[in-house]
Design an enzyme around this catalytic site. Structure first.
Site, PDB file in Angstrom:
ATOM      1  N   CYS A   2       0.854  -1.198   0.000  1.00 15.69           N
ATOM      2  CA  CYS A   2       0.000   0.000   0.000  1.00 15.69           C
ATOM      3  C   CYS A   2       0.884   1.240   0.000  1.00 15.69           C
ATOM      4  CB  CYS A   2      -0.926   0.037   1.218  1.00 15.69           C
ATOM      5  SG  CYS A   2      -1.866   1.575   1.287  1.00 15.69           S
ATOM      6  N   GLY A  57      -4.890  -4.673 -12.472  1.00 15.61           N
ATOM      7  CA  GLY A  57      -4.390  -3.353 -12.852  1.00 15.61           C
ATOM      8  C   GLY A  57      -5.129  -2.897 -14.093  1.00 15.61           C
TER       9      GLY A  57
END
Lengths: 316, 273
Positions: free
Chosen positions: A135, A254
């Site tokens: 993250c 993605g």
């Protein structure tokens, strides 16, 4: 003659998914948010919003902004903490009846990852854990400022953490990789060596958007994570590179917004895919992709999705 | 909540940069309450990338209307959508106004609109008028604020359904010269009992903060509808949060309508688009 239906089932470690379409952490809330738009039971698996040991209020606003073919986010892992997660959020997941993969993270220490893994190991309905070591929106634990050095940016740190968590859980263990690295294959190999059952890639790309009128960043934390179709070619390339180097299954993600973009990931080397930001544009796109993959396989006489994984033809 | 392919019925300009768009979205129209919003995918390309939230302006049978200003790329593109085209529309989303409060407690509803904030308040006014029946004593009072006269929207429409309308413009080109919040202060000061009102407001964040400050002084029940850039619009991404006394809450899910006393009013910078 009746055609045999294309096989969609895949294995992620010991976990069998009825189809290879998952939803990515942080983009599907706690699944309840999507129940009006689709039949959640159709999904291959659901990855939860990342949960941490203690509640986190997340980052200040603005937390998101739109970009060309994508968006930035810096939510900062807002979540109610593991206790509330188990009491209040997990019961709904249990009812759905698809494999649940709980994404876990810590800003502070490896010990927190272990504590989380131990808590979740005893819960039968949790099928797997995804280690969110990538993250980009956490503060540096030591200085409290700037961006955090990610575990996923350091092969040794990745290996250490995966090994420690591996020791305390029998659940399927997935490591989520960051694209913000020099060589993603080194990190992927480190996670594989340490006992990760599969890899999720990619997390968001660290990015910055500026409002030129005010000369201020458009996101309160200055930098944030870029997602959406804008990052898809980078993600597909990384899946392809990692596929050549590791043996464990890859979950590609993605910028998937439709069947075609999902198929790219399989051909590059993914065994399964996750829809992330695409869920925001069309909340039922993940189920549409399941149908689209079946059609593609049947049209091309491919009897199993497994045959598509890594089938990129490199010679012109 | 529904995801509908809605047929666009019209997309008419209302003065310079304002538009009124109507589409057939039966399921959304059937479920909608005032203050809720819809999330629209403007076209099927990635420019603009995200959906756009719009307060529901009016519901008429199977038809819903939105009112918008073409300010950015998304709304500018939306204004080009033609009659007969399809609109990918998600809704009704969020929590609406508690209009029953005014009815049950016999309060006079005062609707305070700043600029485009007028959009969802018309739906509310209609609902109140319809629910009030013949109790004219409590018919809604509407305060419309804008920069100048030609930016005042829906004055006639409110009057037509029986609301009393007062106007405030920053430059004094129509009605009261000044902010709509100053007009609100004046309006409340002329009442024997300000507590006999219930406030429903929508507009820019600083205006709502001021409405909240004014109403707190009088102890008036006040609900505000917040505007915020959104990514998912359905509560999943946690992007559109607002600081409240119980921590961050999602504007798209727990809002967009909040009781004003819940909100921690702070200097607000919107996410860029």
């Amino acid at each position: 003659m009746l055609k045999r239906q294309a096989q969609l089932s895949v294995y992620i470690g010991t976990l069998k998914l009825k189809n290879p379409v998952m939803v990515a952490s942080g983009t599907f809330g706690y699944a309840e948010e999507f129940k009006d738009y689709m039949d959640l039971k159709k999904l291959g698996a659901i990855v939860t919003k990342t949960v941490t040991l203690k509640p986190r209020q997340g980052n200040p606003v603005p937390r998101t902004c739109e970009t060309p073919a994508g968006m930035l986010n810096s939510i900062g892992l807002e979540n109610p903490g593991i206790d509330v997660f188990i009491d209040k959020k997990l019961p709904f997941f249990k009812k759905i009846g698809v494999p649940i993969i709980v994404s876990i993270a810590s800003e502070a220490s490896a010990e927190e990852f272990i504590a989380l893994a131990e808590r979740l190991d005893g819960i039968q309905e949790v099928s797997g854990l995804e280690l969110n070591i990538s993250c980009p929106n956490l503060k540096d634990a030591k200085s409290g400022r700037g961006s955090h050095a990610l575990i996923a940016q350091d092969a040794q740190a990745t290996q250490r953490l995966v090994k420690m968590v591996r020791k305390v859980t029998k659940k399927v263990l997935i490591t989520k990789l960051s694209p913000n690295v020099t060589s993603i294959t080194d990190i992927a190999e480190a996670a594989e060596d340490a006992g990760s059952d599969a890899l999720s890639l990619i997390n968001t790309l660290t990015a910055l958007c500026i409002d030129v009128k005010s000369r201020r960043p458009k996101i309160a934390t200055i930098t944030a994570g870029l997602s959406g179709p804008a990052i898809r070619p980078v993600a597909v390339r990384m899946v392809w590179e990692v596929y050549k180097r590791v043996k464990i299954p890859l979950i590609g993600m993605g910028g998937i917004t439709d069947t075609e973009s999902a198929l790219e990931f399989f051909i590059a080397g993914a065994s399964a895919i996750s829809v992330g930001t695409g869920n925001f544009l069309n909340p039922k796109v993940s189920t549409e992709i399941i149908g689209g993959i079946t059609q593609y396989l049947e049209k091309n006489n491919i009897r199993s999705i497994k045959k598509l994984t890594g089938s990129l033809l490199c010679q012109r | 909540m529904h995801l509908e392919k809605a047929t666009l019925l019209y997309n008419k300009p209302l003065g310079k940069n304002y538009f009124r768009l109507a589409c057939n979205a039966a399921k959304i129209a059937n479920d909608a309450v005032p203050g809720q919003f819809v999330s629209v995918k403007i076209n099927n390309t990635h420019e603009p990338f995200l959906r756009r939230p719009f307060g529901i302006h009016k519901v008429d049978g199977c038809r819903i209307e939105i009112l918008y200003e073409a300010v950015g790329e998304g709304t500018r593109l939306l204004s080009k959508n033609k009659q007969g085209s399809f609109l990918d529309i998600l809704g009704p989303l969020g929590n609406g106004y508690d209009y029953r409060y005014a009815l049950i407690r016999h309060k006079t509803p005062v609707l305070v609109a700043g600029g485009m904030g007028v959009a969802p308040l018309f739906f509310l006014a209609e609902k109140l008028v319809r629910s009030l029946g013949r109790k004219v004593r409590h018919s809604p009072r509407v305060l419309l604020g804008a920069k100048s006269k030609n930016q005042i929207l829906c004055e006639k429409e409110f009057k037509k359904i029986g609301c009393s309308v007062t106007i405030a413009t920053d430059n004094g080109s129509a009605g009261f010269k000044g902010k709509v919040t100053d007009l609100l202060k004046q309006t409340l000061s002329t009442l024997d009992c300000p507590l006999s009102t219930a406030l429903y407001a929508c507009g820019p964040r600083p205006m709502l903060a001021e409405v909240s400050r004014i109403s707190r002084k009088h102890g008036i029940f006040t609900q505000v509808s917040l505007e915020e850039h959104m990514a998912c619009g359905i509560g999943a991404c946690l992007g559109c949060v607002v600081k409240t006394k119980d921590g961050y809450k999602r504007v798209c899910k727990e809002g967009p309508v909040f009781n004003s006393e819940e909100i921690v009013w702070e200097k607000h910078t919107k996410g860029g688009r």
